[in-house]
Design an enzyme around this catalytic site. Structure first.
Site, PDB file in Angstrom:
ATOM      1  N   ASP A  66       0.819  -1.109  -0.065  1.00 13.92           N
ATOM      2  CA  ASP A  66      -0.061   0.072   0.026  1.00 13.92           C
ATOM      3  C   ASP A  66       0.927   1.273  -0.161  1.00 13.92           C
ATOM      4  O   ASP A  66       2.299   1.320   0.304  1.00 13.92           O
ATOM      5  CB  ASP A  66      -0.977   0.105   1.111  1.00 13.92           C
ATOM      6  N   ASP A 134      -7.173  -2.417  14.708  1.00 15.91           N
ATOM      7  CA  ASP A 134      -8.434  -2.656  14.411  1.00 15.91           C
ATOM      8  C   ASP A 134      -8.806  -3.895  13.632  1.00 15.91           C
ATOM      9  O   ASP A 134      -9.638  -4.242  12.902  1.00 15.91           O
ATOM     10  CB  ASP A 134      -9.142  -1.436  13.844  1.00 15.91           C
ATOM     11  N   HIS A 136      -6.882  -4.612  10.893  1.00 13.47           N
ATOM     12  CA  HIS A 136      -6.507  -4.275   9.519  1.00 13.47           C
ATOM     13  C   HIS A 136      -5.386  -5.050   8.832  1.00 13.47           C
ATOM     14  O   HIS A 136      -4.467  -5.101   9.607  1.00 13.47           O
ATOM     15  CB  HIS A 136      -6.873  -3.094   8.881  1.00 13.47           C
ATOM     16  N   GLU A 141      -9.510  -2.010   5.953  1.00 15.24           N
ATOM     17  CA  GLU A 141      -9.927  -1.812   7.356  1.00 15.24           C
ATOM     18  C   GLU A 141     -11.301  -2.676   7.522  1.00 15.24           C
ATOM     19  O   GLU A 141     -11.776  -3.278   6.571  1.00 15.24           O
ATOM     20  CB  GLU A 141     -10.731  -0.391   7.331  1.00 15.24           C
TER      21      GLU A 141
HETATM   22  C1  GLP Z   1      -0.228   0.339   8.811  1.00 15.17           C
HETATM   23  C2  GLP Z   1      -0.022  -0.453   7.605  1.00 15.17           C
HETATM   24  C3  GLP Z   1      -0.177  -1.759   7.637  1.00 15.17           C
HETATM   25  C4  GLP Z   1       0.716  -2.163   9.174  1.00 15.17           C
HETATM   26  C5  GLP Z   1      -0.243  -1.335  10.126  1.00 15.17           C
HETATM   27  C6  GLP Z   1       0.633  -1.800  11.536  1.00 15.17           C
HETATM   28  O1  GLP Z   1      -1.567   0.901   8.824  1.00 15.17           O
HETATM   29  N1  GLP Z   1      -0.872  -0.012   6.400  1.00 15.17           N
HETATM   30  O2  GLP Z   1       0.270  -2.593   6.681  1.00 15.17           O
HETATM   31  O3  GLP Z   1       0.352  -3.484   9.330  1.00 15.17           O
HETATM   32  O4  GLP Z   1       0.039  -0.004   9.900  1.00 15.17           O
HETATM   33  O5  GLP Z   1       1.660  -0.869  11.847  1.00 15.17           O
HETATM   34  P1  GLP Z   1       2.949  -1.100  12.976  1.00 15.17           P
HETATM   35  O6  GLP Z   1       3.579  -2.375  12.665  1.00 15.17           O
HETATM   36  O7  GLP Z   1       3.658   0.223  13.061  1.00 15.17           O
HETATM   37  O8  GLP Z   1       2.078  -1.332  14.284  1.00 15.17           O
END
Ligand code: GLP
Length: 240
Positions: A66, A134, A136, A141
């Site tokens: 993404d 959440d 995702h 989402e």
């Molecule tokens: C973002 C990314 C996700 C990732 C998530 C968790 O929203 N788009 O791909 O898994 O963050 O992030 P973190 O690893 O910083 O908790």
């Protein structure tokens, strides 16, 4: 779905990196589905170590999950920047073998179509994932359909808040992203998801033990035939 629980974040990252690097050893031109987020940083650190130990990524292709809408690739919070900083500039990946959606494309619909065609051409041998608090995955989402493909998505307010720690102000966090869909993630031959820390425990429980439906996007991995979930004790604290 296989679940493994480690004491430390470093152990989790080593385990994930070993899975990915074994894929590259067996198939040097493998396609790696890559993720961003702070959880993945340690995995890339381990992959860089493996590169130092002689593993070559010269033929490997990478496809990212993404990108934020509106952030240019040179913005320090763009996922393009993140990937260069943590992996692309540190190993011998060919720049033209690394792919991310472009969040500043003038026609985002066309950009999503371009990315979906790219994904069709480059089926992922392994897909790395983090987990949103959440539930995702990528920026899919809660409510994202299981048959979704790359599209423009609106970030949930909780995700904007979570990710605001990396921006100067809450208002600087983009509201939209271009994200691979759930169907794109599920089409990878192998999936490796990492989650650490107490703030992920609720999402971990929903993912592993909840009903498989779009209310917890990561729960779809219960249906994947080769998914490994790598946790630390804190993220696993609500499991029996
Ligand atoms: C973002 C990314 C996700 C990732 C998530 C968790 O929203 N788009 O791909 O898994 O963050 O992030 P973190 O690893 O910083 O908790």
């Amino acid at each position: 779905m296989k679940t493994v629980i480690f004491e430390t974040y470093e152990q989790m990252c080593k385990f994930a990196s070993d899975i990915i690097c074994d894929v590259v050893r067996a198939k040097p031109d493998a396609v790696l589905g890559l993720a961003t987020g702070s959880t993945s940083i340690g995995v890339y650190k381990e992959m860089c170590k493996q590169f130092g130990n002689g593993l070559s990524f010269a033929k490997t292709r990478t496809v990212n999950l993404d990108e934020y809408v509106g952030l240019r690739p040179d913005h320090d919070q763009s996922y393009a920047y993140f990937m260069r900083a943590h992996l692309f500039d540190k190993v011998n990946l060919e720049k033209n073998n690394t792919f991310l959606p472009c969040g500043t494309a003038p026609d985002l619909e066309a950009e999503c179509a371009r990315y979906n065609a790219l994904l069709d051409r480059l089926p992922r041998d392994v897909q790395l994932l983090g987990l949103g608090s959440d539930g995702h995955i990528a920026f899919n989402e809660p409510g994202s359909p299981f048959d979704s493909r790359t599209r423009v998505v609106e970030l949930a307010s909780g995700t904007i808040k979570d990710n605001s720690r990396l921006f100067d102000r809450l208002d600087d966090v983009p509201r939209f992203a271009v994200s691979m869909g759930i169907a794109d993630i599920m089409s990878a031959a192998k999936v490796v998801l990492l989650a650490n820390g107490k703030h992920k425990a609720q999402a971990v429980k929903a993912m592993l033990t909840g009903k498989v439906d779009p209310s917890c996007p990561a729960g779809v991995l219960q249906l994947h035939k080769d998914a490994t979930v790598i946790l630390d004790k804190e993220a696993a604290c609500l499991l029996q």
